[in-house]
Design a protein around this motif. Sequence first.
Motif, mmCIF file in Angstrom:
data_model
loop_
_atom_site.group_PDB
_atom_site.id
_atom_site.type_symbol
_atom_site.label_atom_id
_atom_site.label_comp_id
_atom_site.label_asym_id
_atom_site.label_seq_id
_atom_site.Cartn_x
_atom_site.Cartn_y
_atom_site.Cartn_z
ATOM 1 N N MET A 39 0.762 -1.076 0.120
ATOM 2 C CA MET A 39 -0.009 0.085 -0.004
ATOM 3 C C MET A 39 0.815 1.419 0.089
ATOM 4 O O MET A 39 0.538 2.361 -0.540
ATOM 5 N N ILE A 40 2.158 1.164 0.512
ATOM 6 C CA ILE A 40 3.016 2.483 0.492
ATOM 7 C C ILE A 40 3.321 2.708 -0.975
ATOM 8 O O ILE A 40 3.391 3.902 -1.393
ATOM 9 N N ALA A 41 3.760 1.652 -1.692
ATOM 10 C CA ALA A 41 3.986 1.855 -2.986
ATOM 11 C C ALA A 41 2.986 2.302 -3.874
ATOM 12 O O ALA A 41 3.081 3.189 -4.817
ATOM 13 N N LEU A 42 1.681 1.826 -3.597
ATOM 14 C CA LEU A 42 0.467 2.189 -4.183
ATOM 15 C C LEU A 42 0.026 3.789 -4.085
ATOM 16 O O LEU A 42 -0.437 4.153 -5.106
ATOM 17 N N TYR A 43 0.382 4.180 -2.811
ATOM 18 C CA TYR A 43 -0.186 5.627 -2.544
ATOM 19 C C TYR A 43 0.964 6.534 -2.912
ATOM 20 O O TYR A 43 1.595 7.384 -2.372
ATOM 21 N N ARG A 44 0.948 6.648 -4.241
ATOM 22 C CA ARG A 44 1.932 7.515 -5.305
ATOM 23 C C ARG A 44 1.210 7.919 -6.442
ATOM 24 O O ARG A 44 0.164 7.088 -6.900
ATOM 25 N N ILE B 102 0.961 -2.072 -12.346
ATOM 26 C CA ILE B 102 2.101 -1.769 -12.230
ATOM 27 C C ILE B 102 2.237 -0.788 -10.914
ATOM 28 O O ILE B 102 1.720 0.038 -10.839
ATOM 29 N N VAL B 103 3.188 -1.253 -9.855
ATOM 30 C CA VAL B 103 3.089 -0.739 -8.736
ATOM 31 C C VAL B 103 4.528 -0.232 -8.252
ATOM 32 O O VAL B 103 4.707 0.887 -7.698
ATOM 33 N N TYR B 104 5.756 -1.068 -8.533
ATOM 34 C CA TYR B 104 6.981 -0.815 -8.206
ATOM 35 C C TYR B 104 7.911 -0.126 -9.615
ATOM 36 O O TYR B 104 7.434 -0.513 -10.666
ATOM 37 N N GLN B 105 8.663 0.853 -9.084
ATOM 38 C CA GLN B 105 9.481 1.297 -10.022
ATOM 39 C C GLN B 105 10.458 0.149 -11.051
ATOM 40 O O GLN B 105 10.666 -0.004 -12.096
ATOM 41 N N ASP B 106 10.609 -0.936 -10.123
ATOM 42 C CA ASP B 106 11.436 -1.954 -10.742
ATOM 43 C C ASP B 106 10.663 -2.575 -12.134
ATOM 44 O O ASP B 106 11.055 -3.183 -12.970
ATOM 45 N N GLN B 107 9.286 -2.718 -11.724
ATOM 46 C CA GLN B 107 8.512 -3.428 -12.868
ATOM 47 C C GLN B 107 8.339 -2.417 -14.190
ATOM 48 O O GLN B 107 8.509 -2.980 -15.087
ATOM 49 N N VAL B 108 8.496 -1.271 -13.959
ATOM 50 C CA VAL B 108 8.680 -0.435 -14.999
ATOM 51 C C VAL B 108 10.157 -0.567 -15.867
ATOM 52 O O VAL B 108 9.908 -0.837 -17.013
ATOM 53 N N LEU B 109 11.240 -0.830 -15.118
ATOM 54 C CA LEU B 109 12.417 -1.139 -15.768
ATOM 55 C C LEU B 109 12.428 -2.500 -16.437
ATOM 56 O O LEU B 109 13.102 -2.356 -17.682
#
Length: 215
Positions: free
Chosen positions: A1-6, A44-51
Amino acid sequence: MIALYRPGPMENIDQFIDAKHGRAAVTYPHPSLKELLDETYGIIVYQDQVLLILQQFAGYTLGAADIVRKAMGKKIASLMAQERDNFVAGATGKGFDQSLAVEIFDLIEPFAGYAFNKAHSVSYALISYWTGYFKAHYPVEYMAAVLNARLDNTDKTISSINECFRLGIPVWLPDVNRSGEFFTIDHDEEGKAGLRIGLAAIKTVGEGAVKPLGG
């Protein structure tokens, strides 16, 4: 939830919760991304997933993918247009349809500049868990630590004292016979624990004046 709340990911909080609890079907932008997005229910939640999407879907190296992430974060139109072309070219070169490539780029673009990486998210979550646990089970000790960490900020000190009152924790005035240098745990005549304001918290006194007193 921390990563989602962006910005970006937060638009999908309801979808994430519903998918997690089986109230909504998990869908993926493309079957090839299932492995990357499986743990976050197709979102898509994490920056890692974008990369990793840039790497897997369009053939970027991880170094080049990180440059794209930074460009997206700066929102420079010329760079974005160039990277869109590079992404589409890379994706079509790997056999993906051009319209799908554009769709995937449009999907990751809002996330790249704001998303947390997973390690960052885990670290924040662990600290949140610890502090939440301490506040729930050791509220007096926790608030003493919070107040002592905020001695140099009057507004935050007042806010924290108000939180003590909300939690039912007494906060007693400084006492030259009972106060230490900082906020300390004290007890009333009935043995109820509360916080005693430290001498260093008195305006215009401060730590420098209190230390020689041995407070």
